[in-house]
Write an enzyme that holds these catalytic residues in place. Structure first.
Site, PDB file in Angstrom:
ATOM      1  N   HIS A 436      46.216  41.371  42.819  1.00 21.98           N
ATOM      2  CA  HIS A 436      46.431  41.630  44.120  1.00 21.98           C
ATOM      3  C   HIS A 436      47.347  40.687  44.977  1.00 21.98           C
ATOM      4  O   HIS A 436      48.432  41.796  45.306  1.00 21.98           O
ATOM      5  CB  HIS A 436      45.575  40.968  44.549  1.00 21.98           C
ATOM      6  CG  HIS A 436      44.711  40.632  45.835  1.00 21.98           C
ATOM      7  ND1 HIS A 436      43.776  39.535  46.410  1.00 21.98           N
ATOM      8  CD2 HIS A 436      45.045  41.575  46.962  1.00 21.98           C
ATOM      9  CE1 HIS A 436      43.469  39.915  47.830  1.00 21.98           C
ATOM     10  NE2 HIS A 436      43.970  41.266  48.459  1.00 21.98           N
ATOM     11  N   HIS A 441      50.436  42.997  47.675  1.00 25.11           N
ATOM     12  CA  HIS A 441      51.083  42.659  49.541  1.00 25.11           C
ATOM     13  C   HIS A 441      52.296  41.914  49.645  1.00 25.11           C
ATOM     14  O   HIS A 441      52.662  42.718  50.450  1.00 25.11           O
ATOM     15  CB  HIS A 441      50.076  41.010  49.336  1.00 25.11           C
ATOM     16  CG  HIS A 441      48.548  41.098  49.940  1.00 25.11           C
ATOM     17  ND1 HIS A 441      48.411  41.071  51.406  1.00 25.11           N
ATOM     18  CD2 HIS A 441      47.716  41.158  49.306  1.00 25.11           C
ATOM     19  CE1 HIS A 441      47.148  41.042  51.376  1.00 25.11           C
ATOM     20  NE2 HIS A 441      46.848  41.103  50.286  1.00 25.11           N
ATOM     21  N   HIS A 627      44.807  48.113  47.290  1.00 24.95           N
ATOM     22  CA  HIS A 627      44.397  47.079  47.617  1.00 24.95           C
ATOM     23  C   HIS A 627      43.022  47.232  48.192  1.00 24.95           C
ATOM     24  O   HIS A 627      42.410  45.945  47.252  1.00 24.95           O
ATOM     25  CB  HIS A 627      45.326  46.569  48.964  1.00 24.95           C
ATOM     26  CG  HIS A 627      45.529  45.405  49.815  1.00 24.95           C
ATOM     27  ND1 HIS A 627      44.192  45.663  50.763  1.00 24.95           N
ATOM     28  CD2 HIS A 627      44.730  44.599  48.885  1.00 24.95           C
ATOM     29  CE1 HIS A 627      43.555  44.217  51.125  1.00 24.95           C
ATOM     30  NE2 HIS A 627      44.649  43.360  50.266  1.00 24.95           N
ATOM     31  N   ASN A 631      40.550  44.325  47.284  1.00 23.57           N
ATOM     32  CA  ASN A 631      40.235  42.890  47.682  1.00 23.57           C
ATOM     33  C   ASN A 631      39.056  42.994  48.192  1.00 23.57           C
ATOM     34  O   ASN A 631      38.357  41.398  48.029  1.00 23.57           O
ATOM     35  CB  ASN A 631      41.042  43.450  48.970  1.00 23.57           C
ATOM     36  CG  ASN A 631      41.042  42.196  50.073  1.00 23.57           C
ATOM     37  OD1 ASN A 631      41.529  41.114  50.006  1.00 23.57           O
ATOM     38  ND2 ASN A 631      40.047  42.706  51.071  1.00 23.57           N
ATOM     39  N   ILE A 776      43.982  42.189  55.396  1.00 27.53           N
ATOM     40  CA  ILE A 776      43.122  40.798  54.809  1.00 27.53           C
ATOM     41  C   ILE A 776      43.933  40.864  53.282  1.00 27.53           C
ATOM     42  O   ILE A 776      43.587  41.668  52.880  1.00 27.53           O
ATOM     43  CB  ILE A 776      41.936  41.013  54.873  1.00 27.53           C
ATOM     44  CG1 ILE A 776      41.153  39.637  55.045  1.00 27.53           C
ATOM     45  CG2 ILE A 776      41.707  42.239  54.450  1.00 27.53           C
ATOM     46  CD1 ILE A 776      41.418  38.970  56.630  1.00 27.53           C
TER      47      ILE A 776
END
Length: 776
Positions: A436, A441, A627, A631, A776
């Site tokens: 993740h 990110h 993602h 997530n 997020i």
């Protein structure tokens, strides 16, 4: 020509949105304006949404304009039309270069919130060494600890370590370029989630403040954290006697509603049996259709072999033997099962072993380097058949590796449950830190920084990527401040403690951008093989693999859109080579943004339109579907901690351990005491709830807000329209698959559907929806 708006007289500055009409006298020979310069002579910033010269041209601005006293340079806004650098009108060429120079800055000074400068730095702001050596953290980025680069903030150095940057504080808040910051709706959603989490965390203390850090006594203590199941509540409502005295009934309703206000919604995806432990079949299913479906690999060599240095970490050979698994292979030999593509593995041995001494030095953290072997059944499901638990070599006379197999009696039942919990704990850490945080990110941020530094807002590739970069820099900055910092949420709630970010640096050494495309990732993990006769050019060796099945639908649709888009602007290789902005963007993304691995030979070349298609498709896939799959299921898949603990507090006992007698006397109590405390469970659930929440202003894949940009390019508008239709077809196909009883990993009694890659969603914790960006 200049128009001045008098804020005190002309504008209602208290309104949410203000429109103002200005009249210009323009020479008819001027032609169509291509840019507008804006100055703010007011004392406060304002948000400029758009400027329209009626009947002629539209300027989409969507930017904060700072007061002239703070930023004296005029802001430049270009018309919506896309231009390659070579096609830029002469009158706009210098303005195009000037704006990019402003965005790049000079690499000096402390960045303030009103700035809009994009630059790079290493991760040197995660620790707080001035508070003491235990608060210091290694700098990530450089030869010893390679890492992607982050956005530079320029805060001064700490007193204790001149290479470390002081953490953000009230006088120097965390910087992100002004236009990258959350909008009001997004910020309010995150703040509301934080408030809800704080309220939920109060509930265990209202019940019994003394349980804050103690072991859980029973599964009922965990179950009391959740609101009643609606079906049970409705049943109780129907069975209530109508003769209840009204005052008693009202008091009970008040009490029930008040207690529920402090409770969590029950996760609606993970199923569990009466013992509240993770079932074997559910374990296998969640490996393919759960919170982390990216780690499973086909087993190609048995026993598996470590790649770690044996002089430091002990023998590379595994403790797994053929006799450990032979009875679970439906009559096949191990070699035959490997040849038939029947064996799969979650292998966290090498990822965790170098850090176990540090982890296990904490009295409330106990971990192994784990491997688990799965057998692919005739029904297409995965069955766990053996778990290897390894510790660092401490004593040559004490075994450091043990193998646990499916239970045959009461004792081995609980040892098996504990071993699975340790595997799930490692999987939780690997999911949050590597799959993740690192792969989506952190590794995306350099591409975003470079895009703003080198691709003009007029550039067609900037316009294509713009919705896929939304809010990523803000959420990454918040993560550095709250999640991955020293004593932050990750260190507090996961087994990896202060080693957390070093583990991601260790993993980054094996990260490859060319393997981030979904087809290449599936082939690399041995889950698929190339097959031109299959719809996506791949044959899945696990046919019912919901993440891969649904992901390939989205991947192919993205690739088709990108190919149509690139072909329109870049008909041949020479058009790629002659675009300086494009080449500078890609070069800097690698050589500065990923500087520590810039010399790796696997980096894709950018020489042809097809090269660009592959690069852009991969970036959009990472930012959107990959993602989303990692997530937005975090609460529903990870919100019941006995099934997926974020860390363990005790090792698996064997007959030589002093605690073995206590384990035999109360195995359930031993299991519960291995889990995090009630306080930490509620804290974890609150965090997962916030991270899983869609805000009302979310923009989803297939939903472009800026099609007016291509008003004069019907081919592009048509390509986006086809992509939107493709997303609707993907939605229908996934819903159809979720209703197919032959697909046992997503349909069946008590089996939750796999919704994470459904493109659209409403706000809240929905367990579905693919936003355009990492927001997020």
């Amino acid at each position: 020509m200049e128009a001045i708006l008098d804020w005190s007289r002309d504008l209602n500055i208290n309104a949410d949105k203000v429109s103002h009409e200005v009249q210009f006298l323009v020479d008819s020979k001027l032609g169509v304006p291509g840019a507008i310069l804006v100055r703010n002579k007011n004392q406060k910033e304002f948000y400029l949404e758009s400027i329209t010269i009626e009947g002629l041209v539209h300027f989409k601005c969507h930017s904060w304009i700072q007061p002239e006293k703070l930023h004296p340079e005029k802001r430049i806004f270009f018309s919506d039309k896309a231009y390659l650098p070579s096609e830029t009108p002469i009158g706009l060429k210098e303005l195009r270069k000037r704006e990019l120079r402003q965005l790049r800055g000079n690499g000096e000074g402390v960045r303030v919130l009103s700035d809009r400068v994009y630059d790079y730095d290493v991760y040197n702001d995660l620790g707080h060494p001035d508070k003491g050596p235990e608060f210091a953290r290694p700098i990530l980025g450089g030869q010893h600890r390679p890492y992607p680069r982050r956005c530079r903030t320029g805060r001064p150095s700490t007193k204790s370590d001149p290479k470390a940057e002081v953490p953000a504080n009230e006088s120097m808040p965390m910087y992100v370029p002004r236009d990258e910051a959350f909008g009001d709706v997004k910020r309010q959603t995150v703040d509301a989630g934080s408030w809800k989490g704080m309220v939920n965390n109060i509930f265990p203390y209202l019940k019994d403040y003394s349980t804050a850090g103690e072991a859980i006594n029973s599964f009922s203590e965990i179950n009391e954290l959740y609101k009643k199941n609606p079906s049970n509540a409705s049943h109780q409502k129907k069975s209530r006697k109508t003769t209840d005295f009204p005052i008693k009934l009202i008091n009970k309703m008040i009490k029930d509603s008040t207690s529920d206000a402090f409770k969590f919604d029950p996760p609606n995806i993970v199923s569990r049996d009466a013992s509240c432990c993770l079932r074997d079949d559910e374990f296998g299913r969640l490996t393919l259709a759960g919170m982390n479906p990216l780690s499973i690999e086909r087993l190609k060599v048995f026993p598996p072999v470590s790649k770690l240095d044996p002089s430091i970490y002990g023998p590379q050979e595994s403790a797994l033997k053929e006799e450990d698994i032979i009875c679970h292979l439906d009559g096949m030999s191990v070699q035959k099962a490997i040849e038939e593509n029947k064996l799969y593995i979650l292998d966290y041995h090498d990822a965790y072993l170098p850090f176990l001494n540090s982890i296990n030095a904490h009295p409330d953290r106990k971990a192994y380097a784990t491997r688990i072997i799965f057998f692919l059944t005739q029904m297409g499901t995965l069955k766990p058949i053996a778990i290897e638990l390894s510790l660092p070599p401490m004593n040559p006379f004490v075994p450091t590796k043990q193998v646990i197999t499916p239970p045959v009696d009461a004792t081995t039942f609980w040892q098996w449950q504990l071993a699975k919990a340790h595997v799930c704990s490692n999987d939780s850490g690997a999911h949050e830190l590597i799959q993740h945080w690192l792969r989506t990110h952190a590794c995306m941020e350099p591409f975003i920084i470079a895009a703003h530094r080198h691709l003009s807002v007029m550039h067609p590739i900037h316009k294509l990527l713009h919705p896929h970069m939304r809010y990523t820099m803000d959420i990454n900055a918040r993560a550095r401040e709250l999640l991955i910092s020293t004593r932050g949420i990750i260190e507090s709630l996961f087994s990896t403690k202060e080693c957390s970010m070093e583990i991601t640096s260790f993993a980054y050494k094996n990260w490859r951008f060319d393997m981030e495309s979904l087809p290449n990732d599936l082939i690399r993990r041995g889950i698929a093989v190339p097959d031109p006769t299959e719809p996506h050019g791949l044959k899945l060796l696990i046919e019912d693999y919901p993440y891969a099945n649904d992901g390939l639908l989205i991947w192919s649709a993205i690739e088709k859109l990108v190919r149509d888009y690139v072909k329109y602007y870049y008909p041949d290789a020479s058009s790629i080579r002659s675009d300086p902005e494009l080449n500078e963007w890609y070069y800097e993304s690698i050589h500065v943004g990923h500087a520590d691995i810039r010399h790796e030979s696997w980096w894709p070349r950018l020489s042809t339109p097809e090269d660009l298609v592959s690069i852009l498709t991969t970036l959009i896939w990472i930012a959107s579907a990959e993602h989303a799959a990692l997530n937005f299921g975090q609460y529903n898949y990870g919100g019941y901690v006995p099934v997926r603990p974020s860390y363990m507090r005790r090792l698996v006992p064997n007959e030589h351990d002093p605690e073995y007698a206590n384990f035999l006397a109360d195995p359930e109590g031993y299991f519960l005491s291995s889990l995090p405390s009630l306080r930490e469970i509620t804290f974890l659930m609150s965090v997962l709830d916030i991270l899983s929440t869609h805000s009302p202003d979310e923009e989803y894949l297939g939903d472009r807000k800026d099609l007016s940009t291509w008003t004069g390019d019907p081919e592009i508008i048509e390509a986006f329209y086809r992509f939107s239709m493709d997303m609707r077809m993907v939605e229908k196909e996934i819903q159809k698959r979720n209703a197919n009883p032959k697909l046992r990993n997503r349909c069946g009694a008590g089996v939750s559907p796999y919704d994470l890659l459904l493109p659209s969603s409403g706000p809240g914790v929905t367990g579905k929806g693919v936003p355009n960006s990492i927001s997020i």
